[in-house]
Design a protein around this motif. Structure first.
Motif, PDB file in Angstrom:
ATOM      1  N   THR A 135     114.781  36.499 159.470  1.00 48.19           N
ATOM      2  CA  THR A 135     116.215  37.081 159.274  1.00 48.19           C
ATOM      3  C   THR A 135     116.815  36.766 157.381  1.00 48.19           C
ATOM      4  N   THR A 136     116.449  35.825 157.442  1.00 46.15           N
ATOM      5  CA  THR A 136     117.208  35.577 156.309  1.00 46.15           C
ATOM      6  C   THR A 136     116.283  34.782 154.949  1.00 46.15           C
ATOM      7  N   TRP A 181     109.027  46.700 156.974  1.00 45.80           N
ATOM      8  CA  TRP A 181     108.244  45.388 157.411  1.00 45.80           C
ATOM      9  C   TRP A 181     107.172  44.782 156.756  1.00 45.80           C
ATOM     10  N   THR A 187     112.059  41.163 150.582  1.00 42.71           N
ATOM     11  CA  THR A 187     114.155  41.529 151.150  1.00 42.71           C
ATOM     12  C   THR A 187     114.352  41.920 149.714  1.00 42.71           C
ATOM     13  N   ASN A 224     114.780  45.929 150.903  1.00 41.74           N
ATOM     14  CA  ASN A 224     115.313  46.357 152.191  1.00 41.74           C
ATOM     15  C   ASN A 224     114.396  46.472 153.624  1.00 41.74           C
ATOM     16  N   GLU A 225     113.464  45.183 153.633  1.00 45.39           N
ATOM     17  CA  GLU A 225     112.377  45.250 154.303  1.00 45.39           C
ATOM     18  C   GLU A 225     112.120  44.478 154.919  1.00 45.39           C
ATOM     19  N   ARG A 226     111.596  43.733 156.067  1.00 47.98           N
ATOM     20  CA  ARG A 226     111.793  42.016 157.201  1.00 47.98           C
ATOM     21  C   ARG A 226     110.339  42.040 156.792  1.00 47.98           C
TER      22      ARG A 226
END
Length: 144
Positions: free
Chosen positions: A9-10, A74, A104, A107-109
Motif C-alpha cells: 500500500t505504501t 497495477w 507508485t 499512480n499505480e500499485r
C-alpha cells in the motif's frame, strides 16, 4: 504451485545507490542470472514488458528485478533474484524499493507473486510493506 498475490500500500523509502537500468545489451547476463537463481519465467524478450533494473559488482550482474504484468492501475514486480554469492547484502530490497517507487510515481500499485515455499522472499517482501492479498494457483504454458 501456490503463489500469494502480494501488494504494497505504501512502499518505504527508496535507495537508488548502485541500481542500474538493464537494456537489451544486458539480456545474456540476465538470462544467465535467471538460470542460476530460478526466480520464475523469464525469456529472451521478457525485459521488453517493462523496466528492468540490476546491481553490478565488479562489472558482473549480481541482482535484478523488473516490471512485467500491468493490469489497469497495477504493475507486477517480477524476476527478483540475487546470485548466491551476492546474497545477504540488501540487493533485492534495494531493487524492489526502486521499482515500487517508480510504480507508485505513476499512480499505480505494485504487486508481486511469490511461491508459498519461498519463506525468505516472503519475509523480505513483508519487511518492505507488502502483504498477502490472496493465494492463487499460477500455471504457465508454452507452445512447443
Amino acid at each position: 504451485m501456490l503463489h500469494p498475490w502480494r501488494t504494497a500500500t505504501t512502499p518505504r523509502s527508496t535507495t537508488l545507490s548502485g541500481v542500474v537500468e538493464l537494456g537489451a545489451d544486458s539480456v545474456p547476463e540476465m538470462l544467465d542470472l535467471v538460470a542460476r537463481t530460478r526466480p520464475g519465467p523469464f525469456w529472451q524478450r521478457t525485459r521488453e514488458l517493462g523496466a528492468y533494473v540490476g546491481i553490478r559488482e565488479n562489472g558482473a550482474l549480481v541482482a535484478m528485478a523488473g516490471e512485467r504484468l500491468r493490469p489497469p492501475g497495477w504493475t507486477e514486480i517480477s524476476t527478483v533474484c540475487t546470485a548466491p554469492e551476492a546474497r545477504g547484502r540488501g540487493h533485492a530490497a534495494r531493487l524492489v524499493r526502486a521499482l515500487a517507487a517508480r510504480v507508485t510515481s505513476r499512480n499505480e500499485r505494485p504487486f508481486l507473486h511469490v511461491a508459498a515455499a519461498n519463506t525468505t522472499a516472503i519475509a523480505l517482501y513483508e519487511r518492505l510493506g507488502f502483504e498477502t492479498r490472496r493465494h492463487v494457483t499460477f500455471r504457465g504454458f508454452r507452445i512447443p
